[in-house]
Each structure stands twice: as C-alpha cells, then as structure tokens.
Motif scaffolding. Structure first.
Motif, short mmCIF file in Angstrom:
data_model
loop_
_atom_site.label_atom_id
_atom_site.label_comp_id
_atom_site.label_asym_id
_atom_site.label_seq_id
_atom_site.Cartn_x
_atom_site.Cartn_y
_atom_site.Cartn_z
N ASP A 87 -5.12 -3.53 12.19
CA ASP A 87 -4.74 -4.89 11.80
C ASP A 87 -4.05 -5.54 13.01
O ASP A 87 -3.03 -5.03 13.48
CB ASP A 87 -3.77 -4.84 10.60
N LYS A 203 -10.47 6.36 7.40
CA LYS A 203 -10.10 5.37 6.39
C LYS A 203 -9.30 4.28 7.10
O LYS A 203 -8.27 4.55 7.71
CB LYS A 203 -9.25 6.05 5.32
N LEU A 205 -7.03 0.94 7.19
CA LEU A 205 -6.07 0.23 6.36
C LEU A 205 -5.62 -1.05 7.05
O LEU A 205 -5.50 -1.09 8.27
CB LEU A 205 -4.84 1.12 6.10
N THR A 206 -5.38 -2.05 6.24
CA THR A 206 -4.80 -3.29 6.77
C THR A 206 -3.41 -3.44 6.18
O THR A 206 -3.01 -2.70 5.29
CB THR A 206 -5.65 -4.51 6.36
N SER A 208 -2.31 -5.63 4.18
CA SER A 208 -2.28 -5.93 2.74
C SER A 208 -2.53 -4.67 1.93
O SER A 208 -1.92 -4.48 0.88
CB SER A 208 -3.29 -7.03 2.40
N SER A 209 -3.38 -3.76 2.44
CA SER A 209 -3.60 -2.53 1.68
C SER A 209 -2.37 -1.61 1.75
O SER A 209 -2.23 -0.69 0.96
CB SER A 209 -4.86 -1.80 2.15
N LEU A 210 -1.50 -1.86 2.71
CA LEU A 210 -0.25 -1.08 2.80
C LEU A 210 0.91 -1.79 2.12
O LEU A 210 2.04 -1.31 2.15
CB LEU A 210 0.12 -0.85 4.28
N ASN A 211 0.62 -2.94 1.52
CA ASN A 211 1.67 -3.75 0.88
C ASN A 211 2.77 -4.15 1.86
O ASN A 211 3.95 -4.16 1.51
CB ASN A 211 2.28 -3.01 -0.31
#
Lengths: 262, 327
Positions: A87, A203, A205-206, A208-211
């Motif tokens: 990200d 995998k 992750l961004t 937003s996927s990590l909150n």
C-alpha cells in the motif's frame, strides 16, 4: 514450530547511489533490489528449525513488486508462504509505524518464533525487530549468533557484544530474535525450489484490510522524518596514486618510507 | 530545568569508554537547551563505577542499585528506565549504539509514544530543534532526520562524538526502584570472551586486511602474502569472516578487534562504518578498491583506485625486491 521471518528488499549496496531530485530519496530507476543480506541468515535459521521441528515458515514484508521478488527468493530457499503489506500510503513510515504494520499483518498467524535480520543494509536502524517484539508483548534478543533449542520452546542463544565477546541468554518462545550474519550459511535456492516458489502464495494486504487509517502511517503517521539526503562531506586527504601497477607499488613503498612506516 | 538522560554502560565492573562520547553528545544538546545532563548507572554496585565520571562536566550521576542489575537484562533495564523517565520527563534519552542501546532503546521510546533515531554520527540544530545525521547506503550517503516532537530518544555512534569535558562536579544521587513486579522474560547466563587469538592484532605494527573484494577463499592468500612481504600480519573485514575465508579472531571492526598500527593497508574493503570504527585511528591508512566512491577512501591517506589482483602482486614483488620485511 511456526516461524515468521520479516524480510526487506534493499538496493544492492554496490550500486552507484544518486540523490533524487526531491533531495530526500535515492534515484531508484537504475537500482537492483535484493534481499537484505542479514535477512538471508534469518530465513536460513528459520528453515533449519522447520527441518527439525516441522511447521511453517511465513515470510512477511512491506513493499511492492521488488519486495515480491525478494519473498520469492525466500520461497525458493524453502519458506512456505508470504504476507505482503502492499500500500503506497505506507511509504516513508518510520520504524515504529513499520512495526505496527507488521503486527497487524501477523494478527491471524499462530507463531512460535519471529526472526528478523539484525538491521537492514540500507538504513541500518536496527529498530524494527525490538519494536515488533514490544508491540506483540513478547521478549526479544538482538544480534543472535547462535541458537539452540531441543524442544522448540526453550531457547538458548548467544548474542554478540562489542569487542568480540558474547552473552548467553535463555528465554522461552514465543519470542523475537534478530539474526546476525555468520550464524549459518544461507542456502542457495535449488532449481526445484525455484519452480515451487512460483506457486507459493503471497497474500497482499492493504491498509483498509488491516483496519488502519492512512493518517496513522507513512510520513504523516511517523514521528521520525527524513529532512534530506546528502553526499558525505569528504574529509579525505587521500593522495590517489596513479600509473601502472608497478609504478604505483614503487611510489607507495617510497611514500611509506617517507612516513617512516618501514 | 529540562533533563537529558544518558544510560551509562558497564562490563566487568568497568564503565565502557564509549559512554564518554554519548555524554559529549548530550552536553552539546544541554548547552543549546540549558538542560541538565543526568548519567544513570544501573548496577549492583554503582558507587564502584561512578568515580570515572566524578569530574566530568555533567550535572548529575544517578545511582540505581539492585542485585538484579549486575548484568543487563531487557526487562530489568526497561523497568528502571521507564520509572526514571516517568518521574523526570526528560527532554531527551541518550543511548550508545551498542548491544544494550539498540536492544532497549526502541521499545522504550515506543512505550512513551516517542520517536527514536539510531546510530547518530553528527548533530546540528535548527533553532532549538535537533537535526541528526546518520550514515545510510553503506556510508555512501548521509541522511539528516528529525523527530517531530520531544522527548527525543537516540542512540549515538560509538566514537562518533568527542568525549565529555573534564572540570565538572556532578551531584551524586540515588534513585530507588521497585522491581518486585517485573517479569524477567530473558535470563542472563554469562558472558563468553572470544577465543584467544593466534595473533594479537592490537600489537601489530603493520596490518594488511582483505575484504569482500577478495572474492573467494582461494584468493585470500594474496592478502597473507602481502602481509608477509611487508613483515606484518593479515586481517579481514566482517564479510570475510562470516564466509569463513579467515578465522574470526582476525576480524577488525566494531564487532571484532580495534587496531591502530603504523600501517593499515585495506584491500577490497569498502569501509562500512563498523569496519572504520575499528581501524580509523591507524597511523597511515592505504586503501585499494575498485570503487572510487568507497567510504574507505574517506579515512585513507593514500588511495589506489584499481584491481587489487593487479596492485597487490606488484606490491608483493616490489616489497620482496626491496627486502622490506627484513628492514
């Protein structure tokens, strides 16, 4: 025994580094990235533990395409899969933010041990390992040159002190160790290993996927900020000797005699 | 008045020399901020250690005495430092960039929501705001960084700053800590001193050292041959030792030997900061390297930009014909 290895893609240190037009970053266009050499030893240490105790070796990193290549190298050595925080908001994060990102990325993984290199070759901060350990509330030992465990739980390690001495420390998993070069001989990826690596999962992750919010990462979320990147002030008074090898040899020896070395 | 905390490190009942540079760094900041420099000694017997600091130009020596502080442990040091910081709210916390400083510093900073900069090699100010310089990209570039708000946590390069001045009379104080509720998750077992070396490089007059540029183990004999032809000893940089081309007791640098011979001839050594700190005080330094930008040339007196496999054999031949080793 499930082991996490944090790796970083760094420029080849032999590169000819040029400061970019922003005066804060290097020009990246001609740079070849590779796995931080300290991390190669961490990957090898993880693989040796996996061979002894079985389990999984998970590679975790933050970055983009160049980082995927580095993760594939770890896969080719024998690591099982990877998690990549990919990200662009994360660019320019300081070490504390990096450790928070790694913690978030590891949320669902039941690790026994986390390994990192002692430091990254490019910025040599030696911060992320200890910071990640404290974020996860597990103990850490830095600069590990020797690692022994008979059950994968009780660990006895040697860490390097200044001036060639070593400290022997005992601790229990889960724990984080930062791995020093020379602890082992990192294996070269085998051809079958390279073939298998292509099929192993990364995998991605961004934020937003990590909150996580963009405000809390990158330059905005960091307390440490790079002001500028500069050429070192050359204090060198070095007299450069030129000519054929034979001429240089003669000249050097006569200069050293003048200096009363001989 | 603002305080600056400096952690004092010790081993074998001796305060380590690099602390004096960390105190020197702190006094530079203290002058700018009109702050007090407080040197914290964590030990089972701090009184025995503090005489070395008794005449330094600092404000306070703080003794923290506890049997468990005889040796460094992550949790013991973290607990003590946290208690002192909570009580005194220092503007800056200074560690040396060492096996203790980089071990305890970062997580301590994070626990106070503070920023930390490690391995600082130079200091400047913009107004009262410190700007820290540190080497990056193998010493080929320098970055300047700042921490957006105080408190500032730092580790400073060993040997990077001039020692604190003499002529002070610091107050000695005790700081009582409670470690009863601390969970010690790592156990100190002991310190092992490196094996006795076949050669004592600290006593060598002439050292020829080889680095990564030597390429492979089979090539290293050229370094040994040149050392022999000059009547000196051979040594190596860390990558050479890690690759097991040469025994570890011949490693020069911050994790190996510190040397200051009459002649230090570096062949194929780029000059990482850790290597330089082990040899930069040599009387005459000669560097042979293919890369004209290699940091080793920054400390060298004589430089040869070229292929060591051409230069070194020529040097061996010339040294032999002149009988250098027998002079």
């Amino acid at each position: 025994m499930n082991i996490v290895v944090c790796v970083k893609a760094v420029p080849d240190m032999e590169s000819d580094f040029k400061i970019g037009s922003d005066r804060r970053n290097i020009e990246n266009s001609h740079i070849v990235f590779k796995m931080n050499s300290f991390d190669e030893y961490a990957v090898e240490a993880a693989l040796q533990l996996k061979e002894k105790f079985s389990g999984e070796v998970l590679i975790v990193s933050i970055g983009g395409e160049e980082t995927k290549q580095v993760m594939r190298k770890a896969f080719a050595m024998g690591a099982d899969r990877g998690i990549l925080v990919n990200d662009s908001h994360c660019n320019d994060s300081d070490a504390i933010v990096v450790s928070k990102l790694l913690k978030a990325a590891l949320l669902d993984f039941p690790y026994d041990l986390i390994l990192t290199g002692v430091q990254a070759e490019d910025d040599t901060q030696s911060q992320v390992g200890p910071l990640l350990a404290s974020a996860l509330n597990i103990p850490h030992v830095t600069v590990v040159t020797h690692l022994e465990t008979t059950d994968g739980k009780a660990l006895q390690v040697k860490r390097e002190l200044e001036g060639g001495a070593f400290e022997v420390v005992k601790l229990k998993a889960p724990a984080l160790l930062t791995i020093q070069t020379g602890i082992n001989n990192p294996r070269y990826p085998s051809l079958p290993g390279i073939m298998k690596a292509k099929k192993k999962e990364i995998k991605e992750l961004t934020l937003s996927s990590l909150n996580l919010s963009p405000q809390n990462v990158g330059a905005r979320g960091s307390l440490v900020e790079r002001v500028s990147l500069e050429e070192p002030k050359v204090q060198s008074q070095a007299e450069i000797l030129q000519g054929s090898a034979k001429e240089i040899a003669r000249e050097l020896l006569s200069k050293l005699k003048e200096r009363k070395v001989f | 008045m603002d305080k600056i905390l400096v952690l004092i490190e010790h081993r074998d009942a001796q305060i380590l020399d690099h602390n004096l540079g960390a105190l020197g760094f702190a006094t530079q900041c203290a002058r700018r901020w009109n702050a007090d420099v407080c040197a914290l000694i964590l030990s089972n017997n701090p009184l025995a250690l503090s005489s070395k600091l008794a005449s330094k130009k600092i404000n306070e020596i703080v003794h923290v005495q506890h049997e468990i502080l005889k040796n460094y442990t992550l949790d013991g040091y973290t607990a003590v430092l946290r208690q002192w910081i909570e009580k005194n709210s220092p503007k800056m916390v200074v560690f040396s960039h060492t096996s203790i400083g980089w071990d305890v510093g970062p997580s301590l900073a994070a626990s106070f929501q503070a920023g930390i900069v490690t391995d600082i090699s130079a200091l400047a100010f913009e107004g009262s705001e410190p700007i820290f310089s540190r080497q990056v990209y193998n010493g080929k570039l320098v970055e300047k960084v700042k921490i957006k708000k105080a408190p500032y946590f730092v580790t400073v390069e060993r040997g990077g700053f001039a020692s604190v001045e003499e002529g002070g009379a610091p107050q000695v104080q005790s700081f009582d800590v409670s470690l009863d509720n601390v969970q010690f998750r790592t156990e100190f077992i002991g310190v092992e001193v490196a094996q006795k070396a076949a050669v004592d490089l600290a006593k060598s007059n002439i050292i020829v050292a080889g680095g990564r540029g030597v390429g492979k183990k089979e090539n290293f004999h050229v370094i040994e041959d040149l050392a022999h032809a000059l009547g000196g000893d051979f040594a190596a940089s860390r990558p050479v030792v890690d690759n097991e081309w040469v025994e570890r007791d011949r490693q020069v640098g911050s994790s190996g030997k510190t040397v200051a011979p009459k002649l230090y001839l570096a062949c194929g050594i780029s000059g990482a900061i850790q290597h330089l700190s082990g040899m930069k005080k040599s009387n005459v330094i000669v560097a042979i390297n293919k890369d004209p930008h290699a940091p080793i040339f920054g400390v060298a007196h004589f430089g040869i930009v070229g292929d060591l496999f051409e230069i070194v054999p020529a040097l061996i031949e010339e040294a032999k014909s002149q009988g250098i080793a027998h002079r």
